[in-house]
Write a protein that holds these residues in place. Structure first.
Motif, mmCIF file in Angstrom:
data_model
loop_
_atom_site.group_PDB
_atom_site.id
_atom_site.type_symbol
_atom_site.label_atom_id
_atom_site.label_comp_id
_atom_site.label_asym_id
_atom_site.label_seq_id
_atom_site.Cartn_x
_atom_site.Cartn_y
_atom_site.Cartn_z
ATOM 1 N N ASP A 131 16.567 43.959 60.618
ATOM 2 C CA ASP A 131 15.327 43.432 60.488
ATOM 3 C C ASP A 131 15.581 41.887 59.856
ATOM 4 N N GLY A 132 15.113 40.919 60.567
ATOM 5 C CA GLY A 132 15.073 39.600 60.271
ATOM 6 C C GLY A 132 16.385 38.682 60.877
ATOM 7 N N ASN A 218 3.773 33.309 56.993
ATOM 8 C CA ASN A 218 4.351 32.286 57.957
ATOM 9 C C ASN A 218 3.103 31.460 58.078
ATOM 10 N N ASN A 221 1.451 29.817 61.364
ATOM 11 C CA ASN A 221 0.587 30.502 62.426
ATOM 12 C C ASN A 221 -0.924 30.276 61.845
ATOM 13 N N TYR A 245 8.774 32.270 51.527
ATOM 14 C CA TYR A 245 8.810 33.111 52.766
ATOM 15 C C TYR A 245 10.140 32.900 53.326
ATOM 16 N N GLY A 247 11.413 35.285 56.155
ATOM 17 C CA GLY A 247 11.233 35.318 57.707
ATOM 18 C C GLY A 247 11.999 36.826 57.883
ATOM 19 N N ALA A 248 12.368 37.556 56.941
ATOM 20 C CA ALA A 248 12.838 38.958 56.709
ATOM 21 C C ALA A 248 11.796 39.505 55.899
ATOM 22 N N MET A 249 11.116 40.835 56.604
ATOM 23 C CA MET A 249 10.380 41.402 55.869
ATOM 24 C C MET A 249 11.001 41.985 54.753
ATOM 25 N N PHE A 263 2.589 39.793 50.156
ATOM 26 C CA PHE A 263 3.144 39.425 51.562
ATOM 27 C C PHE A 263 2.237 39.911 52.577
ATOM 28 N N TYR A 265 1.421 39.643 56.947
ATOM 29 C CA TYR A 265 1.473 39.203 58.301
ATOM 30 C C TYR A 265 0.059 39.480 59.165
ATOM 31 N N LYS A 275 2.339 41.307 64.232
ATOM 32 C CA LYS A 275 3.707 41.295 64.626
ATOM 33 C C LYS A 275 4.560 42.618 64.582
ATOM 34 N N LEU A 276 4.266 43.052 63.142
ATOM 35 C CA LEU A 276 5.077 44.118 62.595
ATOM 36 C C LEU A 276 4.842 45.516 63.038
ATOM 37 N N ARG A 277 5.934 46.182 63.253
ATOM 38 C CA ARG A 277 5.516 47.601 63.961
ATOM 39 C C ARG A 277 5.242 48.568 63.060
ATOM 40 N N GLU A 281 8.284 49.778 60.249
ATOM 41 C CA GLU A 281 8.361 48.496 59.578
ATOM 42 C C GLU A 281 7.282 48.806 58.543
#
Ligand code: P6P
Length: 334
Positions: A131-132, A218, A221, A245, A247-249, A263, A265, A275-277, A281
């Motif tokens: 991830d990331g 982020n 956005n 931040y 950029g890697a959860m 945190f 998203y 975005k995150l699954r 995740e």
């Protein structure tokens, strides 16, 4: 002549020298019908992530950075190390008797590896192998995230709400390689000692601080965030928060676990569902944060209560200290 027991020096500064393996063997006694299958799976994750950690450290020397030249199911450019990490995990996990089903961010569908019914528990292991990976070329932190459910091979979809996870965790490949695990009785942290090739337990029953003056999002956005997020971020700036931040959860959530804060998203213009699954995740990270006393929500509902609609379903993610999440939710509800 009776010898007097001399004080034994703590090993690695830890009074109780415990490896991940001995921790799992001790943990097994909590499960009445434990047959070692879960410990065997955690052992597979341990050897897999040690292998991945070693490959990452030599990536540039072995020229395995960069893209493979094809996209995964999400339309993301697959990195060579995405494929390497995925293949290591699949090869090792499929060899463990208790594993019936594997699900990976890098594979379109579930992989049924052992549909034999009968003796012993069967598990589904879902994971984001690396991830990331946009951090890889600049030697930034990346991670492996995993989620473990009990399942039946006959239960085709294996998609259960996160509240049914038996275990979850992640490995952070950063300045050190850190294995964070919960089996439903608190969150425990292990650090890889490369000199002996073992994960050594350094913290038990980690608790997220009730509040932290750090937010992780982020902000590029921001124009697409629902208004309540923008209001909350302005409130944080006015109160002198720090913004962090990576950029890697895994790295951003690990900071929240240890130092508190939040945190996020949120839904964005590019990813209206987030975005995150969910399955590999949001769910595992939500179990970790909740087990440590934090809060894990989509902004509307508890992540672990969501009924999955697909292996690669995306959701908005908020993981944080109770007070921080309360403040955000007040902004979202205005
Ligand atoms: P963005 C990495 O690609 C990832 O899946 C998470 O690890 C991370 O939190 C997020 O996406 C970063 O996304 O859009 O900020 O680059």
């Amino acid at each position: 002549m009776a010898s007097t027991a001399r004080n034994i020096e703590p090993i690695f500064g830890c009074s109780s020298f415990m490896t991940l393996q001995t921790h799992m063997l001790a943990d097994e006694h909590r499960f009445r019908d434990a047959n070692g299958a879960l410990s065997w799976i955690i052992s597979a994750l341990a050897i897999s992530t040690k292998t991945i950690s070693a490959r990452l450290k030599r990536a540039r020397l072995e020229d395995v950075l960069g893209e493979v030249g094809r996209d995964n199911i999400h339309g993301e450019h697959q990195q060579k190390l995405d494929v390497i990490a995925n293949d290591v995990l699949v090869q090792v996990l499929r060899g463990r008797d208790g594993v019936a089903v594997l699900g990976s961010e890098e594979a379109d569908d579930l992989l049924f590896v052992n549909t034999r019914t009968g003796d012993g528990d069967r598990y589904a292991v879902l994971f984001d192998p690396l991830d990331g990976t946009s951090n890889l070329d600049v030697a930034g932190p990346v991670g492996t995230i995993f989620s473990i459910f009990k399942t039946e091979p006959s239960n085709v979809d294996c998609l259960h709400p996160g509240a049914q996870q038996i275990a979850a965790g992640y490995v952070l490949y950063g300045s050190s390689t850190i294995f964070v695990l919960t089996t439903g009785a608190g969150v425990h942290m292990f650090v890889l000692d490369p000199s002996i090739g073992a994960y050594i337990r350094v913290e038990e029953s980690i608790c997220v601080p009730k509040f932290g003056a750090t937010y992780s999002i982020n902000e590029a956005n921001a124009a697409g965030f629902p208004r309540g997020y923008r209001r909350y971020l302005q409130q944080c700036r006015d109160e002198g928060f720090s913004s962090r931040y990576v950029g890697a959860m895994v790295a951003d959530v690990h900071r929240v676990l240890l130092t508190g804060g939040i945190f996020m998203y949120p839904p964005t213009q590019k990813s209206p569902e987030g975005k995150l699954r969910l399955m590999y995740e949001a769910n595992p990270m939500a179990m970790i944060i909740e087990q440590a006393g934090g809060v894990a929500t989509t902004g509307c509902e508890r992540i672990l209560d969501l009924r999955p609609t697909g292996l690669h379903q995306r959701v908005p993610v908020i993981l944080g200290s109770p007070d921080n999440v309360t403040d955000l939710k007040e902004c979202l509800s205005e």
